[in-house]
Design a protein around this motif. Structure first.
Motif, mmCIF file in Angstrom:
data_model
loop_
_atom_site.group_PDB
_atom_site.id
_atom_site.type_symbol
_atom_site.label_atom_id
_atom_site.label_comp_id
_atom_site.label_asym_id
_atom_site.label_seq_id
_atom_site.Cartn_x
_atom_site.Cartn_y
_atom_site.Cartn_z
ATOM 1 N N GLY A 324 30.097 25.591 52.253
ATOM 2 C CA GLY A 324 30.753 24.392 51.774
ATOM 3 C C GLY A 324 30.471 24.151 50.296
ATOM 4 N N GLY A 325 31.425 23.552 49.617
ATOM 5 C CA GLY A 325 31.317 23.308 48.188
ATOM 6 C C GLY A 325 32.016 24.355 47.354
ATOM 7 N N HIS A 326 32.126 25.583 47.885
ATOM 8 C CA HIS A 326 32.903 26.623 47.226
ATOM 9 C C HIS A 326 34.351 26.527 47.713
ATOM 10 C CE1 HIS A 326 29.296 28.574 45.696
ATOM 11 N NE2 HIS A 326 28.758 28.389 46.901
ATOM 12 N N ALA A 327 35.271 26.896 46.871
ATOM 13 C CA ALA A 327 36.684 26.764 47.217
ATOM 14 C C ALA A 327 37.164 27.968 48.020
ATOM 15 C CB ALA A 327 37.514 26.616 45.953
ATOM 16 N N GLU A 328 37.657 27.706 49.230
ATOM 17 C CA GLU A 328 38.425 28.703 49.960
ATOM 18 C C GLU A 328 39.904 28.361 49.791
ATOM 19 O OE1 GLU A 328 35.607 30.210 53.642
ATOM 20 O OE2 GLU A 328 37.448 29.110 54.062
ATOM 21 N N GLY A 329 40.758 29.367 49.881
ATOM 22 C CA GLY A 329 42.151 29.097 49.580
ATOM 23 C C GLY A 329 43.147 29.852 50.432
ATOM 24 N N PHE A 330 44.303 30.104 49.840
ATOM 25 C CA PHE A 330 45.483 30.621 50.517
ATOM 26 C C PHE A 330 45.219 31.957 51.207
ATOM 27 C CE2 PHE A 330 49.781 32.674 50.232
ATOM 28 C CZ PHE A 330 50.472 31.777 51.022
ATOM 29 N N PHE A 331 44.616 32.903 50.511
ATOM 30 C CA PHE A 331 44.387 34.218 51.111
ATOM 31 C C PHE A 331 43.416 34.131 52.286
ATOM 32 C CE2 PHE A 331 45.487 36.425 46.866
ATOM 33 C CZ PHE A 331 46.828 36.441 47.209
ATOM 34 N N GLU A 332 42.449 33.229 52.207
ATOM 35 C CA GLU A 332 41.529 33.043 53.322
ATOM 36 C C GLU A 332 42.258 32.513 54.557
ATOM 37 O OE1 GLU A 332 39.177 33.635 49.834
ATOM 38 O OE2 GLU A 332 40.781 32.173 50.199
ATOM 39 N N SER A 333 43.200 31.601 54.339
ATOM 40 C CA SER A 333 43.992 31.096 55.453
ATOM 41 C C SER A 333 44.784 32.228 56.106
ATOM 42 C CB SER A 333 44.938 29.991 54.970
ATOM 43 O OG SER A 333 45.757 29.517 56.017
ATOM 44 N N TRP A 334 45.421 33.064 55.294
ATOM 45 C CA TRP A 334 46.172 34.192 55.829
ATOM 46 C C TRP A 334 45.254 35.167 56.555
ATOM 47 C CZ3 TRP A 334 51.412 36.152 54.611
ATOM 48 C CH2 TRP A 334 52.252 35.134 54.136
ATOM 49 N N ALA A 335 44.064 35.418 56.000
ATOM 50 C CA ALA A 335 43.124 36.327 56.652
ATOM 51 C C ALA A 335 42.691 35.774 58.007
ATOM 52 C CB ALA A 335 41.909 36.562 55.755
#
Length: 390
Positions: A324-335
């Motif tokens: 937490g605190g680090h940004a997860e994004g679009f590619f992580e959602s797809w993965a």
């Protein structure tokens, strides 16, 4: 945290149709599918130009003989190989989805298809029947559905944290097509051509995303809807670049959906707000690691991904790939979605019904519902914005 040790004995041998050089969505598929090692790209029919396809496939590291001139050749020749493909992702314009998906299922392949899956609900239901008969997994790429905080919202609603659901407001309204961008953008040109995109532009391209999220979060079923749509850039008619939909749900809740490509100055503005009798939640895809939680009579809270106060025993919430605190994004959602697709495919191949029943992923049933939405919206809008039964 995400378990990076999860591996198959052999990765799923995977191919793509479409998604060639310069395709943003093609890159998203490859980045998502190969992130965890469950899929291995071994073949592709990436481009309608055979030379470009071969050049692109070679530069991706493929055997040049497995960069095919067309998808039918790929399905036929790969079926003759002992190491032939087991699954295919379809990232082509809408008009081609049905034919390619049908051919893939007939070839015994698992399928992951872009949305909308077909032009008509009848075609989508046909694919659903074919996938069930062949015992193949058919995933639909609602790419935002892998964000952990959406699964937190889903679980909060399921546990009754909001009380009975009263209002669902949905929007996906960017401004990137406020002018006639299709004059110089090939990607925009096909999206605004009814022969290629189907009977809808922004409702199919944008609205189906947040529509899927509403069903995923709440489980509420639509009873009827009323739609009005506009072509503010007049050359796009009859396709809409802006649409508003009012919805009535079977449980008594109501909702709205705003889909637009002419929201000048906006980046995405994909938001979903669910209002219950006790509290409300709101998620915004430009800040996907936070969920706004508002309890009547208390200060508003921002819940953050990766924190111990979440319902982390739920698999979809505990898929954090970094703390937490680090940004997860679009590619992580797809993965995250491709990981679920892969688990489902492996389970289907060994007829593991218990695993299949326990897995959640956007499937062909969700694809059918998305196409039904578009049919009803077009029917309503083209008949004076009258109410139609869903």
């Amino acid at each position: 945290m995400f378990n990076e040790e999860m591996r198959f004995e052999s990765p799923i041998r995977w191919a793509m149709v479409g998604g060639g050089r310069g395709s943003e969505i093609g890159h998203a598929h490859r980045a998502g599918a190969q992130r965890d090692g469950l899929f291995q790209l071994v073949a592709g029919a990436f481009d309608i130009d055979p030379a470009r396809c071969r050049d692109f496939g070679t530069k991706l590291g493929l055997d040049p003989t497995r960069a095919y001139a067309d998808y039918l050749s790929m399905f036929r020749l790969e079926a003759a190989r002992l190491d032939g493909i087991q699954a295919v992702s379809i990232a082509t314009p809408n008009a081609t989805h049905y034919a390619i998906s049908k051919a893939a299922l007939e070839a015994g392949l698992h399928v992951i298809c872009e949305k909308p899956v077909t032009f008509s609900a009848d075609e989508a239901r046909d694919l659903q029947r074919r996938a069930q008969a062949a015992k193949r997994v058919f995933g639909v790429m609602y790419g935002y559905a892998g964000f952990p905080m959406l699964h937190q919202a889903r679980e909060m609603i399921r546990r009754g944290d909001l009380g009975d659901i009263r209002v669902i407001n949905m929007q996906f309204a960017h401004g990137f097509h406020s002018d006639e961008i299709e004059k110089h953008s090939p990607g925009a040109q096909w999206r605004m051509n009814p022969a290629v995109s189907g009977p809808s532009f922004v409702l199919g391209d944008l609205g189906t995303h947040t529509w899927f999220l509403a069903g995923m979060l709440t489980g509420c079923e639509v009873e009827r809807l009323c739609c009005m749509r506009q072509s503010f850039v007049h050359s796009r008619a009859p396709l809409e670049d802006n649409a508003h939909v009012m919805l009535q749900f079977k449980n008594g809740a109501v909702g709205t959906l705003w889909a637009s490509a002419v929201n000048a100055g906006s980046m995405h503005q994909q938001k979903i707000r669910v209002v219950g009798e006790k509290a409300s939640i709101e998620w915004w895809d430009e800040h996907p690691n936070q969920l706004r939680y508002e309890v009547q009579g208390q200060p508003a809270q921002l819940l953050d991904r990766g924190m111990g106060y979440l319902y982390n025993e739920v698999p979809g919430i505990a898929t954090n790939r970094i703390g937490g605190g680090h940004a997860e994004g679009f590619f992580e959602s797809w993965a995250n979605l491709y990981h679920r697709f892969g688990l489902a495919m492996a389970a289907a191949d060994c007829d593991d019904q218990a695993t299949l029943e326990s897995l959640w992923y956007p499937d062909i049933a969700a694809g059918v519902e998305g196409v039904r939405l578009l049919e009803c919206c077009v029917e309503s809008a083209d008949n004076g914005a009258r109410w139609v039964n869903f």
